[in-house]
Design an enzyme around this catalytic site. Structure first.
Site, PDB file in Angstrom:
ATOM      1  CE1 TYR A   1       9.103 -46.597  70.358  1.00 48.09           C
ATOM      2  CE2 TYR A   1       9.038 -44.207  70.078  1.00 48.09           C
ATOM      3  CZ  TYR A   1       8.859 -45.326  70.868  1.00 48.09           C
ATOM      4  OH  TYR A   1       8.438 -45.185  72.161  1.00 48.09           O
TER       5      TYR A   1
ATOM      6  CG  ASP B   1       2.063 -50.066  74.154  1.00 44.00           C
ATOM      7  OD1 ASP B   1       1.823 -49.532  75.249  1.00 44.00           O
ATOM      8  OD2 ASP B   1       1.733 -49.563  73.063  1.00 44.00           O
TER       9      ASP B   1
END
Length: 247
Positions: free
Chosen positions: A110, A52
């Protein structure tokens, strides 16, 4: 045609995410533009996922096709010569035609960085951390434990991406010190992640660490499969895609 695999790092601050968007600066767009400058032909770059706006990467993986005669050029060096300073190609290689950056992936890692000094955040770190203030690490780790394993993570998915299933398997959630004394890094490893899943999980763990959400309430959120039950999504700048795993 040849298929080229790229490992890409970027500072996501000034990008509107990975994916192409009209009249927006995106990482995919920057990479495709650099390829065209070399081959003088359009090439569609396929990423392992769509980070994003504001999210960073140390190990995004992508691929594109080109004519065979371009195989032998040093793609890492060539592309970096046409890249802005906030994007770099870390590695390039020719791969088999059946490799796909997204569909061949078997897992991702992540990391999310928290800043804990409520009085200030260093200017040099503000683009890469969430200043969440003081939290109780033991409570957060207890909360994280219930998310390990295979679950329906529908309550931790924001709208925007259609998926066949919201079931994912988280194999590890771990914590370690950050690069300054005021930071901690939370590492998430799974066979895949839903849209903004790590950011929503992080917001839940921080809420637990602040005493605003109990471990039992987090369990109920998980079981509910209802996004409206979970706290607001954590900000993007603390998140970075570290690596993508392939067979």
């Amino acid at each position: 045609m040849a298929r080229i695999k790229l490992t890409v790092a970027y500072d996501g601050t000034d990008f509107s995410g990975w994916q192409l968007q009209p009249r927006q600066r995106t990482v995919q767009g920057v990479v495709e533009k650099a390829i065209m400058k070399i081959t003088h032909a359009p090439a569609r770059v396929h990423g392992s996922g769509r980070t994003d706006s504001g999210v960073h990467a140390m190990g995004q993986v992508a691929h594109f096709n080109c004519d065979d005669h371009w195989c032998s050029i040093p793609w890492q060096r060539a592309l970096n010569g046409h890249m802005p300073k906030d994007v770099r190609i870390l590695h390039s290689e020719v791969v088999d035609d059946d490799f796909h950056a997204r569909y061949s992936a078997r897992g991702k890692v992540y990391e999310y960085t928290l800043w804990h000094h409520s009085a200030f955040c260093l200017p040099q770190r503000r683009r890469f951390v969430w200043n969440c203030g003081d939290v109780d690490f033991e409570t957060m780790e207890s909360a994280a434990a219930i998310l390990l394993g295979t679950h329906d993570f529908a309550a931790f998915q924001n709208v925007g991406t259609v998926v066949k299933t919201t079931t994912r398997t988280i194999t590890s959630i771990s914590r370690r010190p950050g690069i300054t004394e005021h930071e901690t890094i939370w590492r998430f490893e799974a066979n895949g992640f839903l849209k903004q899943m790590v950011r929503i999980i992080m917001s839940c763990l921080v809420a637990c660490g602040r005493g605003k959400l109990s471990v039992e309430e987090l369990q109920l959120i998980l079981e509910s499969a209802d996004r409206s039950k979970a706290p607001a999504t954590a900000p993007p700048q603390g998140l970075s895609l570290i690596s993508v795993h392939y067979p």
